[in-house]
Design a protein around this motif. Structure first.
Motif, PDB file in Angstrom:
ATOM      1  N   HIS A  51       0.863  -1.182   0.000  1.00  0.00           N
ATOM      2  CA  HIS A  51       0.000   0.000   0.000  1.00  0.00           C
ATOM      3  C   HIS A  51       0.904   1.239   0.000  1.00  0.00           C
ATOM      4  CE1 HIS A  51      -2.905   3.000   1.495  1.00  0.00           C
ATOM      5  NE2 HIS A  51      -3.840   2.190   1.014  1.00  0.00           N
ATOM      6  N   PRO A  52       0.489   2.337  -0.612  1.00  0.00           N
ATOM      7  CA  PRO A  52       1.310   3.551  -0.634  1.00  0.00           C
ATOM      8  C   PRO A  52       1.689   4.078   0.750  1.00  0.00           C
ATOM      9  CG  PRO A  52      -0.454   3.718  -2.246  1.00  0.00           C
ATOM     10  CD  PRO A  52      -0.718   2.480  -1.454  1.00  0.00           C
ATOM     11  N   VAL A  53       0.984   3.635   1.782  1.00  0.00           N
ATOM     12  CA  VAL A  53       1.281   4.101   3.136  1.00  0.00           C
ATOM     13  C   VAL A  53       2.708   3.742   3.559  1.00  0.00           C
ATOM     14  CG1 VAL A  53       0.520   2.040   4.395  1.00  0.00           C
ATOM     15  CG2 VAL A  53       0.268   4.294   5.438  1.00  0.00           C
ATOM     16  N   THR A  54       3.301   2.742   2.929  1.00  0.00           N
ATOM     17  CA  THR A  54       4.677   2.355   3.280  1.00  0.00           C
ATOM     18  C   THR A  54       5.662   3.488   3.022  1.00  0.00           C
ATOM     19  OG1 THR A  54       4.960   1.354   1.094  1.00  0.00           O
ATOM     20  CG2 THR A  54       4.269  -0.099   2.887  1.00  0.00           C
ATOM     21  N   GLU A  55       5.305   4.427   2.153  1.00  0.00           N
ATOM     22  CA  GLU A  55       6.175   5.569   1.886  1.00  0.00           C
ATOM     23  C   GLU A  55       6.281   6.478   3.107  1.00  0.00           C
ATOM     24  OE1 GLU A  55       4.582   7.494  -1.539  1.00  0.00           O
ATOM     25  OE2 GLU A  55       4.867   5.747  -2.852  1.00  0.00           O
ATOM     26  N   ARG A  56       5.379   6.313   4.048  1.00  0.00           N
ATOM     27  CA  ARG A  56       5.379   7.136   5.254  1.00  0.00           C
ATOM     28  C   ARG A  56       6.049   6.425   6.424  1.00  0.00           C
ATOM     29  NH1 ARG A  56       2.388  11.484   4.856  1.00  0.00           N
ATOM     30  NH2 ARG A  56       1.220  11.747   2.908  1.00  0.00           N
TER      31      ARG A  56
END
Length: 286
Positions: free
Chosen positions: A195-200
């Motif tokens: 999920h793109p949340v891993t970038e955070r």
């Protein structure tokens, strides 16, 4: 001596004391006699791999010999890596979600909402926190504006966390809607957190005994569960005092139920809930 056919050596009283002192000095872990067999079996296993026959000789290998630091890192992975699952203690995670929702509702979370997952092991805890935070922003119809810093003393555990690939049994408590949204099953039957949340999210190696070398900015949440239980009571209190200094005004510190019973710090107030052990820092216009 042949490890294949001979019994493993027995850890003597003096050797157990020697190894226990080393663990407490370097990582703060305080071992009781009931953990003696665990220590013996784990150290013996590593000795067998190296062809070592003496606990004392191996002790030298992790303290004074060339490459001692590397060998110590390998051994400590065996001793501190903990088995965990996603959403292991839902009340604590729900409390973090409520804290963030309240901030969003009153418009007080315009700046980044920063979370620190201490002793993150193989990553299930910080990924759980990421899902909770992301859903809070979605429900508030706001774009995600949070960060998660995850630290652990074990480099092996961190490598597993960064790979973000887990067996299905680890997802036992993950809601089905979250499974569909955040995980993808691969051909081997493993579940990849995708999920793109891993970038955070940021994973890094850190020892809680060296807090000054760990993240220097302040956090909205410090999540530190099932770590303090390994330390002596006085050390637990000192560490908690240091963690309080890393909290923003109005921020929360969440620990495991019963990990401390008599700790008091004037900068924080315990949250009055039976299912969560958490503390909130005095707010300054937050």
């Amino acid at each position: 001596m042949s490890w294949t056919y001979e019994r493993a050596p027995v850890l003597s009283d003096s050797q157990f004391a020697m190894w226990s002192q080393l663990l407490e000095l370097r990582v703060g872990i305080s071992l009781g006699q009931h953990q003696r067999q665990f220590l013996q079996s784990q150290v013996s296993m590593r000795m067998r791999e190296l062809g070592e026959e003496s606990f004392s000789d191996y002790f030298h290998k992790v303290t004074d010999a060339p490459n001692a630091q590397l060998e110590w890192a390998i051994l400590i992975d065996r001793l501190v890596v903990k088995e965990t699952t996603f959403f292991r203690h839902k009340p604590s995670l729900n409390f973090v979600g409520q804290h963030l929702q309240e901030r969003l509702a009153r418009g007080a979370a315009k700046s980044s909402y920063d979370i620190w997952s201490l002793a993150c092991a193989s990553g299930e805890e910080p990924y759980s926190l990421a899902m909770v935070a992301n859903e809070c922003y979605r429900q508030a119809s706001q774009g995600p504006n949070f960060s998660i810093t995850a630290t652990d003393v074990s480099r092996v555990a961190l490598a597993l966390a960064k790979s973000a690939c887990y067996p299905e049994r680890k997802l036992e408590f993950v809601p089905q809607s979250y499974r569909k949204k955040y995980f993808v099953e691969n051909s081997a039957g493993q579940f990849q957190f995708q999920h793109p949340v891993t970038e955070r999210m940021c994973f890094s190696c850190g020892n809680i005994l060296n807090l000054d070398d760990m993240p220097m900015f302040e956090f909205d949440v410090i999540f530190c569960q099932n770590l303090l239980v390994y330390f002596q009571q006085e050390l637990r209190k000192k560490l908690l005092d240091s963690l309080v200094e890393k909290l923003k005004p109005g921020a929360i510190l969440v620990i495991g139920l019963g990990e401390v019973t008599t700790w008091v710090n004037d900068a924080v107030e315990r949250v009055q809930r039976a299912d969560v052990q958490a503390y909130i820092k005095s707010a300054d216009n937050n």
